[in-house]
Design a protein around this motif. Structure first.
Motif, PDB file in Angstrom:
ATOM      1  N   GLY A 196       0.555  -1.036  -0.327  1.00 56.78           N
ATOM      2  CA  GLY A 196      -0.148  -0.065  -0.153  1.00 56.78           C
ATOM      3  C   GLY A 196       0.182   0.919  -0.170  1.00 56.78           C
ATOM      4  O   GLY A 196       1.957   1.221  -1.063  1.00 56.78           O
ATOM      5  N   HIS A 197       0.690   2.380   0.422  1.00 55.88           N
ATOM      6  CA  HIS A 197       1.230   3.675   1.097  1.00 55.88           C
ATOM      7  C   HIS A 197       1.319   4.173   0.104  1.00 55.88           C
ATOM      8  O   HIS A 197       1.609   5.298   0.753  1.00 55.88           O
ATOM      9  CB  HIS A 197       2.827   3.018   1.198  1.00 55.88           C
ATOM     10  N   VAL A 198       1.346   4.055  -0.776  1.00 51.88           N
ATOM     11  CA  VAL A 198       1.742   5.492  -2.146  1.00 51.88           C
ATOM     12  C   VAL A 198      -0.026   5.805  -2.904  1.00 51.88           C
ATOM     13  O   VAL A 198      -0.534   6.703  -3.827  1.00 51.88           O
ATOM     14  CB  VAL A 198       1.630   4.493  -3.210  1.00 51.88           C
ATOM     15  N   HIS A 199      -1.131   5.003  -2.296  1.00 53.65           N
ATOM     16  CA  HIS A 199      -2.242   5.855  -2.755  1.00 53.65           C
ATOM     17  C   HIS A 199      -3.246   6.032  -4.032  1.00 53.65           C
ATOM     18  O   HIS A 199      -2.925   6.593  -4.538  1.00 53.65           O
ATOM     19  CB  HIS A 199      -2.438   6.981  -1.586  1.00 53.65           C
ATOM     20  N   ASN A 200      -2.439   4.512  -4.834  1.00 57.59           N
ATOM     21  CA  ASN A 200      -3.030   4.681  -6.445  1.00 57.59           C
ATOM     22  C   ASN A 200      -2.360   3.535  -6.374  1.00 57.59           C
ATOM     23  O   ASN A 200      -1.683   2.027  -5.659  1.00 57.59           O
ATOM     24  CB  ASN A 200      -1.850   6.125  -7.197  1.00 57.59           C
ATOM     25  N   ASP A 201      -2.595   2.970  -7.711  1.00 49.02           N
ATOM     26  CA  ASP A 201      -2.517   1.531  -8.741  1.00 49.02           C
ATOM     27  C   ASP A 201      -0.659   1.897  -9.365  1.00 49.02           C
ATOM     28  O   ASP A 201      -1.200   2.461  -9.750  1.00 49.02           O
ATOM     29  CB  ASP A 201      -3.831   1.155  -8.891  1.00 49.02           C
ATOM     30  N   TYR A 202       0.141   0.770  -8.732  1.00 47.75           N
ATOM     31  CA  TYR A 202       0.795   0.715  -9.803  1.00 47.75           C
ATOM     32  C   TYR A 202       1.366  -0.851  -9.719  1.00 47.75           C
ATOM     33  O   TYR A 202       0.728  -1.664  -9.020  1.00 47.75           O
ATOM     34  CB  TYR A 202       2.354   0.970  -9.097  1.00 47.75           C
ATOM     35  N   SER A 203       2.378  -0.967 -10.843  1.00 48.71           N
ATOM     36  CA  SER A 203       2.702  -1.893 -10.721  1.00 48.71           C
ATOM     37  C   SER A 203       3.780  -2.175 -11.522  1.00 48.71           C
ATOM     38  O   SER A 203       4.817  -0.860 -12.269  1.00 48.71           O
ATOM     39  CB  SER A 203       2.442  -3.232 -11.467  1.00 48.71           C
ATOM     40  N   ASP A 204       5.159  -3.247 -10.761  1.00 51.47           N
ATOM     41  CA  ASP A 204       6.208  -2.729 -11.491  1.00 51.47           C
ATOM     42  C   ASP A 204       7.461  -4.557 -11.121  1.00 51.47           C
ATOM     43  O   ASP A 204       6.212  -5.166 -10.874  1.00 51.47           O
ATOM     44  CB  ASP A 204       7.701  -2.141 -10.359  1.00 51.47           C
ATOM     45  N   ALA A 205       8.380  -5.134 -11.297  1.00 50.47           N
ATOM     46  CA  ALA A 205       8.620  -6.411 -11.059  1.00 50.47           C
ATOM     47  C   ALA A 205       9.895  -6.208 -10.912  1.00 50.47           C
ATOM     48  O   ALA A 205      10.680  -5.747 -11.178  1.00 50.47           O
ATOM     49  CB  ALA A 205       8.986  -7.076 -12.676  1.00 50.47           C
ATOM     50  N   PHE A 206      10.636  -7.085  -9.967  1.00 53.10           N
ATOM     51  CA  PHE A 206      11.995  -7.135  -9.736  1.00 53.10           C
ATOM     52  C   PHE A 206      12.050  -8.776  -9.795  1.00 53.10           C
ATOM     53  O   PHE A 206      12.329  -9.919  -9.134  1.00 53.10           O
ATOM     54  CB  PHE A 206      12.312  -7.344  -7.931  1.00 53.10           C
ATOM     55  N   GLU A 207      12.613  -9.108 -11.087  1.00 49.00           N
ATOM     56  CA  GLU A 207      13.934 -10.507 -11.187  1.00 49.00           C
ATOM     57  C   GLU A 207      12.167 -11.286 -11.972  1.00 49.00           C
ATOM     58  O   GLU A 207      11.379 -10.577 -13.141  1.00 49.00           O
ATOM     59  CB  GLU A 207      14.347 -11.139 -10.586  1.00 49.00           C
ATOM     60  N   GLU A 208      11.856 -12.049 -11.419  1.00 45.58           N
ATOM     61  CA  GLU A 208      10.743 -13.238 -11.624  1.00 45.58           C
ATOM     62  C   GLU A 208       9.209 -12.585 -10.604  1.00 45.58           C
ATOM     63  O   GLU A 208       8.573 -13.349 -10.585  1.00 45.58           O
ATOM     64  CB  GLU A 208      10.868 -14.312 -11.627  1.00 45.58           C
ATOM     65  N   ILE A 209       9.433 -11.325  -9.241  1.00 41.90           N
ATOM     66  CA  ILE A 209       8.951 -11.292  -8.532  1.00 41.90           C
ATOM     67  C   ILE A 209       7.764 -10.253  -9.338  1.00 41.90           C
ATOM     68  O   ILE A 209       8.592  -8.991  -9.595  1.00 41.90           O
ATOM     69  CB  ILE A 209       9.384 -10.843  -7.732  1.00 41.90           C
TER      70      ILE A 209
END
Length: 263
Positions: A201-214
């Motif tokens: 949570g914390h950022v008060h909006n929807d985001y998506s990202d990736a770290f290697e296969e995560i």
């Protein structure tokens, strides 16, 4: 007691999970955060979660804005009134105090609010992490990271990981308060080879990202949202929101954001 010693077992092979976060309540139900009625918005989210017939609801931190015990009691009251039909589990945000969680929820039925931080299901495990530090930014302690790595590695199943702070930058104002050792946290999770999804949570909006296969997903707040990609702290009332996570009997995961502006 170690953080992950409290365990909740769910027997469903397919799961529907609601992830809701950052409600920023006040001691009085009329309290407003950036002119948003936080109590009403949280009530709207809880009503929608109840309509979805979820198996589990996960609260992602920041119950309170005014740091009062009464705000935690407001949360408990709203959850009890919502009759979700599934337990709520929780993790702390930077605004929260663990002692207030314990005082407010200690007498609650475990069928309503459960203290578990490790959840077992037939096909996946769920870990609720503590990223709260002494500042608004996040920090996962070395001891907590070691315990997390241990419990994940002991299980043959994959683990969904939830925390409050964002472990990777979002290119916005809240990056000044991100998870400061987020790279180490994600590196630890990746090394287990059993974590494919992280939610925060914390950022008060929807985001998506990736770290290697995560895959990394941010869930919007139940109250005010913060404008994306802004170097300044700007707010927008997009309505209350939360995330639905569906895991089928083959452990395949899909997720969607529920925006309730017009509900």
């Amino acid at each position: 007691m170690a953080w992950f010693d409290q365990v909740l077992t769910l027997n469903q092979t397919a799961l529907k999970i609601a992830h809701f976060t950052d409600c920023h309540l006040f001691s009085e139900p009329s309290g407003r955060y950036f002119d948003v009625d936080c109590t009403t918005y949280l009530g709207d989210v809880l009503a929608d979660i109840a309509s979805q017939r979820c198996d589990l609801a996960i609260f992602g931190g920041d119950i309170t804005q005014d740091h009062s015990l009464a705000s935690y009691m407001q949360f408990l009251r709203l959850v009890e009134q919502a009759n979700l039909g599934c337990p709520v589990v929780w993790l702390p945000g930077n605004h929260d105090e663990l002692s207030y969680y314990e005082q407010a929820f200690g007498g609650a039925s475990p069928n309503v609010i459960h203290p578990a931080k490790w959840l077992n299901t037939p096909n996946v495990n769920i870990a609720l992490c503590n990223s709260k530090s002494e500042t608004p930014a996040g920090w996962v302690t070395e001891a907590h990271m070691t315990e997390l790595q241990h419990v994940i590695s002991q299980e043959p199943k994959n683990t969904l990981v939830f925390c409050h702070h964002h472990p990777m930058p979002i290119k916005g104002y809240l990056d000044k308060h991100l998870l400061e050792n987020g790279n180490q946290f994600l590196r630890t999770l990746a090394d287990t080879q059993k974590v494919k999804h992280v939610f925060h949570g914390h950022v008060h909006n929807d985001y998506s990202d990736a770290f290697e296969e995560i895959a990394i997903y941010a869930t919007p707040a139940t109250c005010i949202q913060f404008v994306k990609n802004s170097p300044e702290w700007l707010q927008e009332d997009k309505g209350p929101s939360y995330r639905l996570i569906n895991i089928d009997s083959f452990s395949r995961l899909t997720t969607q954001i529920r925006w309730l502006k017009n509900v």
